[in-house]
Every structure is written in C-alpha cells, then in structure tokens.
Motif scaffolding. Sequence first.
Motif, PDB file in Angstrom:
ATOM      1  N   ALA A  78       6.532   0.873  -9.277  1.00 26.64           N
ATOM      2  CA  ALA A  78       5.597  -0.407  -8.016  1.00 26.64           C
ATOM      3  C   ALA A  78       5.205  -0.053  -6.734  1.00 26.64           C
ATOM      4  CB  ALA A  78       7.515  -0.933  -7.435  1.00 26.64           C
ATOM      5  N   LEU A  79       5.617   1.667  -6.502  1.00 25.67           N
ATOM      6  CA  LEU A  79       4.600   1.900  -5.269  1.00 25.67           C
ATOM      7  C   LEU A  79       3.591   1.708  -4.836  1.00 25.67           C
ATOM      8  CD1 LEU A  79       7.444   4.164  -3.405  1.00 25.67           C
ATOM      9  CD2 LEU A  79       7.088   2.040  -2.461  1.00 25.67           C
ATOM     10  N   THR A  80       3.279   2.705  -6.833  1.00 26.43           N
ATOM     11  CA  THR A  80       2.030   2.648  -7.199  1.00 26.43           C
ATOM     12  C   THR A  80       1.195   1.163  -6.901  1.00 26.43           C
ATOM     13  OG1 THR A  80       2.482   4.439  -8.221  1.00 26.43           O
ATOM     14  CG2 THR A  80       0.703   4.190  -9.455  1.00 26.43           C
ATOM     15  N   GLY A  81       1.567   0.009  -7.661  1.00 24.27           N
ATOM     16  CA  GLY A  81       1.075  -0.553  -7.848  1.00 24.27           C
ATOM     17  C   GLY A  81       0.786  -1.576  -6.369  1.00 24.27           C
ATOM     18  N   ALA A  82       1.831  -1.380  -5.505  1.00 29.87           N
ATOM     19  CA  ALA A  82       1.487  -1.631  -4.041  1.00 29.87           C
ATOM     20  C   ALA A  82       0.272  -1.407  -3.421  1.00 29.87           C
ATOM     21  CB  ALA A  82       3.047  -1.882  -3.341  1.00 29.87           C
ATOM     22  N   ALA A  83       0.376   0.376  -3.760  1.00 30.16           N
ATOM     23  CA  ALA A  83      -1.032   1.060  -3.303  1.00 30.16           C
ATOM     24  C   ALA A  83      -2.000   0.166  -3.699  1.00 30.16           C
ATOM     25  CB  ALA A  83      -0.693   2.739  -2.822  1.00 30.16           C
ATOM     26  N   ALA A  84      -2.121   0.376  -5.063  1.00 33.99           N
ATOM     27  CA  ALA A  84      -3.300  -0.230  -5.448  1.00 33.99           C
ATOM     28  C   ALA A  84      -3.684  -1.527  -4.913  1.00 33.99           C
ATOM     29  CB  ALA A  84      -3.071   0.182  -6.952  1.00 33.99           C
ATOM     30  N   TYR A  85      -2.833  -2.055  -4.238  1.00 31.06           N
ATOM     31  CA  TYR A  85      -3.308  -3.949  -4.457  1.00 31.06           C
ATOM     32  C   TYR A  85      -3.804  -3.722  -2.825  1.00 31.06           C
ATOM     33  CZ  TYR A  85      -2.514  -8.464  -3.237  1.00 31.06           C
ATOM     34  OH  TYR A  85      -2.671  -9.727  -2.779  1.00 31.06           O
ATOM     35  N   SER A  86      -2.607  -3.058  -2.040  1.00 36.23           N
ATOM     36  CA  SER A  86      -3.286  -2.905  -0.753  1.00 36.23           C
ATOM     37  C   SER A  86      -4.462  -2.340  -0.910  1.00 36.23           C
ATOM     38  CB  SER A  86      -2.252  -2.155   0.228  1.00 36.23           C
ATOM     39  OG  SER A  86      -1.967  -0.687  -0.268  1.00 36.23           O
ATOM     40  N   ILE A  87      -4.978  -1.586  -1.053  1.00 34.68           N
ATOM     41  CA  ILE A  87      -6.349  -0.935  -1.579  1.00 34.68           C
ATOM     42  C   ILE A  87      -7.640  -2.060  -1.494  1.00 34.68           C
ATOM     43  CG2 ILE A  87      -8.408   0.746  -2.297  1.00 34.68           C
ATOM     44  CD1 ILE A  87      -6.137   1.961  -3.378  1.00 34.68           C
ATOM     45  N   LEU A  88      -6.851  -2.846  -2.008  1.00 31.80           N
ATOM     46  CA  LEU A  88      -8.268  -4.411  -2.459  1.00 31.80           C
ATOM     47  C   LEU A  88      -8.392  -5.122  -1.058  1.00 31.80           C
ATOM     48  CD1 LEU A  88      -7.004  -5.504  -6.412  1.00 31.80           C
ATOM     49  CD2 LEU A  88      -9.202  -3.737  -5.778  1.00 31.80           C
TER      50      LEU A  88
END
Length: 88
Positions: A78-88
Amino acid sequence: MDWKGYTAIYVVLFAFATAQAVVEFTGLVDSAYWAAFAIIMVLSVIKAVGVAAYYQHLRWEPRAVTYLVLGGTVAALALTGAAAYSIL
C-alpha cells in the motif's frame, strides 16, 4: 524439513526463475506485453510464497505470526502504491 525437502523447493524456485528469464529475454510473448508481465508477476508471487513458507519457516509457525507477516506485506504494498501514485 530435511535436506531433500529444501533441495526440492530450491529446484522449483530455480525452475520458476528460469521460466521468468525465458519469458523476458527470448521475446516469447513480446507482442503481448501485459501477458508477459502477468506471467512474470504470477511466478514471482509463487516464488515469494515458497520462500516465506519454507525458508522463513512460516509454514510451521503459529497462524498469528503468518498473519502478522501478511499484514506487513500488505502495508508495504500500500505504501509503495501510494508513493508511486504521488509521483504522478
């Protein structure tokens, strides 16, 4: 578990890693990127479960320990997905 069991699990993991390399490097499913991605991800999940179950001995631990590790894994994803989403 005895050495024969560990060796059998190692051989299976090695075969799955080889299958992943064949899928990626031979271009076997080059025209279907998402099919190759799906194959590699499924094999990776199977390998991760095998390593956790046998080499990290989660198969013989109480279920509470297994659920604790599973919860940590879900949180990390979940944290990895959130970090990837925040980069966009």
